[in-house]
Scaffold this active site. Structure first.
Site, mmCIF file in Angstrom:
data_model
loop_
_atom_site.group_PDB
_atom_site.id
_atom_site.type_symbol
_atom_site.label_atom_id
_atom_site.label_comp_id
_atom_site.label_asym_id
_atom_site.label_seq_id
_atom_site.Cartn_x
_atom_site.Cartn_y
_atom_site.Cartn_z
ATOM 1 N N HIS A 100 -70.411 -68.550 28.753
ATOM 2 C CA HIS A 100 -71.412 -68.573 29.816
ATOM 3 C C HIS A 100 -72.749 -68.749 29.107
ATOM 4 O O HIS A 100 -72.933 -68.192 28.011
ATOM 5 C CB HIS A 100 -71.521 -67.247 30.568
ATOM 6 C CG HIS A 100 -70.307 -66.810 31.321
ATOM 7 N ND1 HIS A 100 -69.270 -66.158 30.732
ATOM 8 C CD2 HIS A 100 -69.998 -66.900 32.632
ATOM 9 C CE1 HIS A 100 -68.354 -65.860 31.645
ATOM 10 N NE2 HIS A 100 -68.766 -66.307 32.815
ATOM 11 N N ASP A 103 -74.051 -65.482 27.782
ATOM 12 C CA ASP A 103 -73.427 -64.748 26.663
ATOM 13 C C ASP A 103 -73.906 -65.295 25.331
ATOM 14 O O ASP A 103 -73.971 -64.562 24.355
ATOM 15 C CB ASP A 103 -71.885 -64.786 26.566
ATOM 16 C CG ASP A 103 -71.126 -65.257 27.752
ATOM 17 O OD1 ASP A 103 -71.345 -64.675 28.807
ATOM 18 O OD2 ASP A 103 -70.287 -66.171 27.608
HETATM 19 C C1 XLS Z 1 -64.177 -63.188 35.975
HETATM 20 C C2 XLS Z 1 -63.883 -64.535 35.501
HETATM 21 C C3 XLS Z 1 -64.912 -65.109 34.522
HETATM 22 C C4 XLS Z 1 -64.762 -66.595 34.476
HETATM 23 C C5 XLS Z 1 -65.942 -67.314 33.948
HETATM 24 O O1 XLS Z 1 -63.319 -62.503 36.513
HETATM 25 O O2 XLS Z 1 -62.608 -64.570 34.967
HETATM 26 O O3 XLS Z 1 -64.788 -64.527 33.280
HETATM 27 O O4 XLS Z 1 -63.646 -66.981 33.755
HETATM 28 O O5 XLS Z 1 -67.075 -67.114 34.706
#
Ligand code: XLS
Ligand code: NI
Ligand code: NI
Length: 437
Positions: A100, A103
């Site tokens: 993301h 992150d």
């Molecule tokens: C949350 C999601 C997230 C997505 C990416 O539950 O799994 O981590 O994979 O935004």
């Protein structure tokens, strides 16, 4: 400088190895069903859990020991963490990673400064990618952590928040392009609601669709060669997430004319939260040519939320690999470990144990699935089960020649339907068990 001084590069040592820091099944160059394991499995490490996870839960703060997290200047830490991440992924021998925007890079004082910081991080990631050959599987934008997204992003009641989210995704798409990412993910975040007393559901769906259309437009405008993926999840953080499962997403995409622009990024723990198996979600998606990529993890049978544990269940990985093999592969998708170590597993080496176990579970699942596919017993059983559709009245119905009238005439003449045959579920489950080794 090394951040994992006690961990060597992880090697394949074969099924008899007792070394916990070795692969027992994942042998990247081994050919299975005509392709190397590396090409079948296309493993990815996720930045958010693996490098940003602290082990915090609602009852206590993080207690993960991460000696490189020295605090202080957050941008400097973001830059250092890139060295940590690429050392980890190189030692593990994983070919892809995912992020993301927030992150990999933190917040500046405003959007402009936030973007400038992100540009510096992306420049360093690009160098590291070139140095190591590790590639970006997908990028995405975090549209759910910051307080401005309290009511959602593209489905917020606040139009300015929609605009902010659009600006953020625009930038994330451009960064994905800069890093050669082959996919881009849209997970709903807070797109959903807790209570209909305060929610205009139809208007929010319309806005979500408008947002995705704009994203497609921008992808095409900047020439980003990435597959767009929607990631279904039924609940958490909101009670009713709009992208609840693959079927709901399919209906949404078709309703708004987006079905040609998207595929799905399916996640095991999201499937089970939706009351499905991952086998179901993947088979559904594959049936409509919508299988894009996988977030590999698992839930806990006894806990009702997204625990995001590392996948170790061989039945699940076998079923997943069976769908993938029968679909002709993951294409440009991959198996991304959207999974986190337990709070109690707080040492850096636990990150290795977790990924090694997940990779081995999929490698073993691949070998088992390939044996099942090669023997063809399941396929043969299913083919025979539906044999009444291959000729006669079944073929007439499938080809569209039959009507209610011709079918009534057929049945009046015949008197009753042919006898049913057994589904033989137990026999088939026993048969699959024969391959589990
Ligand atoms: C949350 C999601 C997230 C997505 C990416 O539950 O799994 O981590 O994979 O935004
Ligand atoms: Ni996910
Ligand atoms: Ni998840």
């Amino acid at each position: 400088m090394t951040y994992f001084p006690d961990v060597p590069a992880i090697k394949y040592e074969g099924a008899d190895s007792k070394n916990p820091l070795a692969f027992r099944h994942y042998n990247p160059t081994e050919v299975v069903d005509g392709k190397t394991m590396k090409d079948h499995l296309r493993f990815a490490v996720c930045w958010w859990h693996t490098f940003r996870g602290t082990g915090g839960d609602p009852f206590g703060p993080g207690c993960a020991v991460r000696p490189w997290e020295t605090g202080g200047d957050t941008h400097a830490m973001d830059m250092t963490r890139i060295d940590v991440g690429f050392e980890f992924m190189s030692k593990l021998g994983v070919p892809y990673y995912c992020w993301h925007d927030r992150d990999i890079s933190g917040y500046g004082d405003d959007l402009r400064e936030t973007n400038q910081l992100l540009d510096k991080v992306v420049a360093k990631l690009k160098v590291k990618q070139q140095e190591t050959g590790i590639q970006l599987l997908w990028g995405t934008a975090n549209l759910f952590s910051h307080p401005r997204f309290v009511h959602g992003a593209s489905t917020s009641c606040n139009a300015d928040v929609f605009a902010y989210a659009a600006a953020q995704v625009k930038k994330a798409l451009e960064c994905t392009k800069e890093l050669g990412g082959t996919n881009y993910v849209f997970w709903g975040g807070r797109e959903g609601y807790h209570n209909l007393y305060n929610t205009d559901l139809k208007r929010e769906f319309d806005h979500l669709a408008k947002f995705l259309h704009m994203a497609v437009e921008h992808r095409n405008k900047i020439g980003l060669d990435a597959q767009f993926l929607i990631e279904p999840k039924p609940k958490e953080p909101t009670t009713h997430q709009y992208d609840s499962d693959a079927a709901a997403c399919m209906a949404f995409l078709r309703t708004y004319g987006l079905e040609k622009e998207f595929k799905f990024n399916l996640e095991t723990n999201h499937a089970t939260l939706a009351g499905h198996t991952m086998f179901h979600e993947m088979t559904y998606a594959a049936s409509y040519g919508m299988l894009g990529s996988i977030d590999a993890n698992r839930g806990d049978e006894l806990i009702g939320w997204d625990t995001d544990q590392f996948p170790t269940n061989l039945y699940t990985t076998t079923q997943m690999m069976l769908v993938i093999l029968n679909a002709g592969g993951l294409g440009r998708g991959g198996l991304n470990f959207d999974a986190k170590v337990r709070r109690e597993s707080f040492e850096p080496v636990d990150l290795f144990h977790a990924h090694i176990g997940g990779m081995d579970a999929f490698a073993q699942g691949l070998k088992i699935a390939s044996a099942i596919k090669k023997d063809g017993l399941l396929t043969q059983f299913v083919k025979e089960r539906y044999a009444s559709w291959d000729t006669g009245i079944g073929a007439e119905i499938e080809s569209g020649k039959a009507t209610f009238e011709t079918l009534e005439a057929y049945m009046l003449k015949k008197g009753d339907a042919d006898k049913n045959t057994s589904g033989r579920q137990e026999m088939l489950e026993n048969m699959v068990n024969r391959y589990m080794k």
